[in-house]
Design an enzyme around this catalytic site. Structure first.
Site, short mmCIF file in Angstrom:
data_model
loop_
_atom_site.label_atom_id
_atom_site.label_comp_id
_atom_site.label_asym_id
_atom_site.label_seq_id
_atom_site.Cartn_x
_atom_site.Cartn_y
_atom_site.Cartn_z
N ASP A 21 0.85 -1.19 0.00
CA ASP A 21 0.00 0.00 0.00
C ASP A 21 0.89 1.24 0.00
O ASP A 21 1.65 1.48 0.95
CB ASP A 21 -0.86 -0.05 1.27
CG ASP A 21 -1.83 1.11 1.36
OD1 ASP A 21 -1.70 2.10 0.61
OD2 ASP A 21 -2.71 1.03 2.23
N ILE A 22 0.77 2.05 -1.03
CA ILE A 22 1.65 3.22 -1.17
C ILE A 22 1.47 4.23 -0.03
O ILE A 22 2.39 4.96 0.31
CB ILE A 22 1.43 3.89 -2.55
CG1 ILE A 22 2.62 4.77 -2.94
CG2 ILE A 22 0.12 4.66 -2.61
CD1 ILE A 22 2.62 5.21 -4.40
N ASN B 2 -7.26 12.41 -10.73
CA ASN B 2 -8.02 12.79 -11.93
C ASN B 2 -7.88 14.30 -12.13
O ASN B 2 -7.29 15.00 -11.31
CB ASN B 2 -9.47 12.33 -11.84
CG ASN B 2 -10.16 12.88 -10.61
OD1 ASN B 2 -10.00 14.06 -10.28
ND2 ASN B 2 -10.91 12.06 -9.91
N GLY C 119 -9.83 4.14 -6.16
CA GLY C 119 -8.51 3.53 -6.31
C GLY C 119 -7.48 4.14 -5.38
O GLY C 119 -7.76 4.46 -4.22
N ASP D 246 -6.13 7.02 -5.45
CA ASP D 246 -6.49 8.41 -5.09
C ASP D 246 -7.35 8.43 -3.81
O ASP D 246 -7.07 9.18 -2.86
CB ASP D 246 -7.26 9.00 -6.28
CG ASP D 246 -7.42 10.50 -6.23
OD1 ASP D 246 -6.87 11.13 -5.33
OD2 ASP D 246 -8.12 11.04 -7.12
N SER E 154 -2.64 4.82 -14.30
CA SER E 154 -3.56 4.43 -15.40
C SER E 154 -3.88 2.93 -15.46
O SER E 154 -4.65 2.52 -16.33
CB SER E 154 -3.07 4.90 -16.77
OG SER E 154 -3.16 6.32 -16.87
N GLY F 297 -5.54 1.11 -13.32
CA GLY F 297 -6.79 0.75 -12.65
C GLY F 297 -7.97 1.12 -13.51
O GLY F 297 -8.09 0.65 -14.65
N VAL F 298 -8.83 1.99 -13.01
CA VAL F 298 -10.06 2.34 -13.74
C VAL F 298 -9.77 3.04 -15.07
O VAL F 298 -10.61 3.03 -15.97
CB VAL F 298 -11.03 3.22 -12.91
CG1 VAL F 298 -11.56 2.45 -11.72
CG2 VAL F 298 -10.39 4.51 -12.47
N TYR F 299 -8.57 3.59 -15.25
CA TYR F 299 -8.25 4.23 -16.53
C TYR F 299 -7.93 3.23 -17.63
O TYR F 299 -7.77 3.61 -18.79
CB TYR F 299 -7.14 5.27 -16.36
CG TYR F 299 -7.63 6.60 -15.79
CD1 TYR F 299 -8.93 6.73 -15.32
CD2 TYR F 299 -6.81 7.72 -15.73
CE1 TYR F 299 -9.39 7.95 -14.78
CE2 TYR F 299 -7.27 8.93 -15.21
CZ TYR F 299 -8.56 9.03 -14.74
OH TYR F 299 -9.00 10.23 -14.23
P1 ADP Z 1 -6.02 5.12 -12.57
O1 ADP Z 1 -7.29 5.92 -12.48
O2 ADP Z 1 -4.82 5.96 -12.92
O3 ADP Z 1 -6.17 3.89 -13.41
P2 ADP Z 1 -6.33 3.59 -10.07
O4 ADP Z 1 -6.25 4.16 -8.71
O5 ADP Z 1 -7.67 3.10 -10.52
O6 ADP Z 1 -5.72 4.70 -11.06
O7 ADP Z 1 -5.31 2.40 -10.21
C1 ADP Z 1 -3.94 2.55 -10.38
C2 ADP Z 1 -3.21 1.36 -9.76
O8 ADP Z 1 -3.07 1.59 -8.36
C3 ADP Z 1 -3.95 0.02 -9.89
O9 ADP Z 1 -3.00 -0.98 -10.29
C4 ADP Z 1 -4.44 -0.25 -8.46
O10 ADP Z 1 -4.49 -1.64 -8.17
C5 ADP Z 1 -3.35 0.40 -7.64
N1 ADP Z 1 -3.69 0.79 -6.25
C6 ADP Z 1 -4.91 1.01 -5.70
N2 ADP Z 1 -4.78 1.36 -4.40
C7 ADP Z 1 -3.44 1.35 -4.13
C8 ADP Z 1 -2.65 1.60 -2.96
N3 ADP Z 1 -3.22 1.95 -1.79
N4 ADP Z 1 -1.30 1.47 -3.06
C9 ADP Z 1 -0.71 1.14 -4.22
N5 ADP Z 1 -1.39 0.88 -5.36
C10 ADP Z 1 -2.73 0.98 -5.32
#
Ligand code: ADP
Length: 171
Positions: free
Chosen positions: A10-11, A24, A32, A34, A117, A119-121
């Site tokens: 988890d970042i 966004n 996600g 964010d 990008s 995840g949902v992107y």
């Molecule tokens: P985007 O809208 O840029 O696609 P997302 O947040 O939907 O961004 O996803 C980007 C990546 O971050 C995905 O691979 C997701 O699994 C990952 N992610 C989601 N939460 C965390 C977190 N807490 N720490 C690290 N990576 C995460």
């Protein structure tokens, strides 16, 4: 050349100098990573982001980190995947480049990126990770950077394997 470290987890928990948020255009929070960053940082982050005036796709903006263990949050906006016809690759590389440049303006030693990008992107993972590694290598080849550690933080072990493979191939 900074050390590139692939980190599963988890970042929001990393005590690095800066974490990068895959935000966004509004910079007012979302799902996600964010959502996770805003939840962990607390309401001060949203209050500051309200004053940043949004962010263009491919650009990056700086904020404080509030309740997070890092020092700064760098908000960047990745491209939504549209099949590759909308300049997505250059925009994604630009996210990495501008985030690294902001970190260097502050003289930071460590930065952590999520898989922007991916995840949902909807960016195809192999292509997105390839652009990430290409952008990092190009940046360090062309800039005298203060950064010593770059963490590529993923929650999906498949992404960790992918990065591992790409980093091996790019040596
Ligand atoms: P985007 O809208 O840029 O696609 P997302 O947040 O939907 O961004 O996803 C980007 C990546 O971050 C995905 O691979 C997701 O699994 C990952 N992610 C989601 N939460 C965390 C977190 N807490 N720490 C690290 N990576 C995460």
């Amino acid at each position: 050349m900074a050390n590139i470290v692939i980190q599963l987890g988890d970042i929001t928990e990393l005590p690095v100098d800066a974490i990068v948020n895959a935000a966004n255009n509004s910079l007012l929070g979302g799902g996600g990573v964010d959502g996770a960053i805003h939840r962990a940082a607390g309401p001060g982050l949203l209050a500051e982001c309200q004053g940043l005036g949004g962010c263009e796709t491919g650009a990056a903006k700086l904020s404080q980190a509030y309740d997070l263990p890092c020092r700064y949050v760098i908000h960047t906006v990745g491209p939504v995947w549209h099949g590759g016809e909308k300049n997505e690759a250059a925009l994604l590389r630009s996210c990495y480049q501008h985030s690294l440049a902001l970190a260097d303006e502050l003289g930071l030693a460590s930065i952590a990126f999520p898989a922007i990008s991916c995840g949902v992107y909807g960016y195809p993972h192999t292509l997105a990770c390839t652009e990430a590694v290409t952008a990092l290598k190009a940046y360090f080849a062309n800039n005298n950077s203060s950064l010593q550690e770059v963490y590529l933080v993923v929650m999906d072990p498949n992404l960790a394997d992918l990065y591992q493979q790409l980093l091996r191939e790019s040596v």
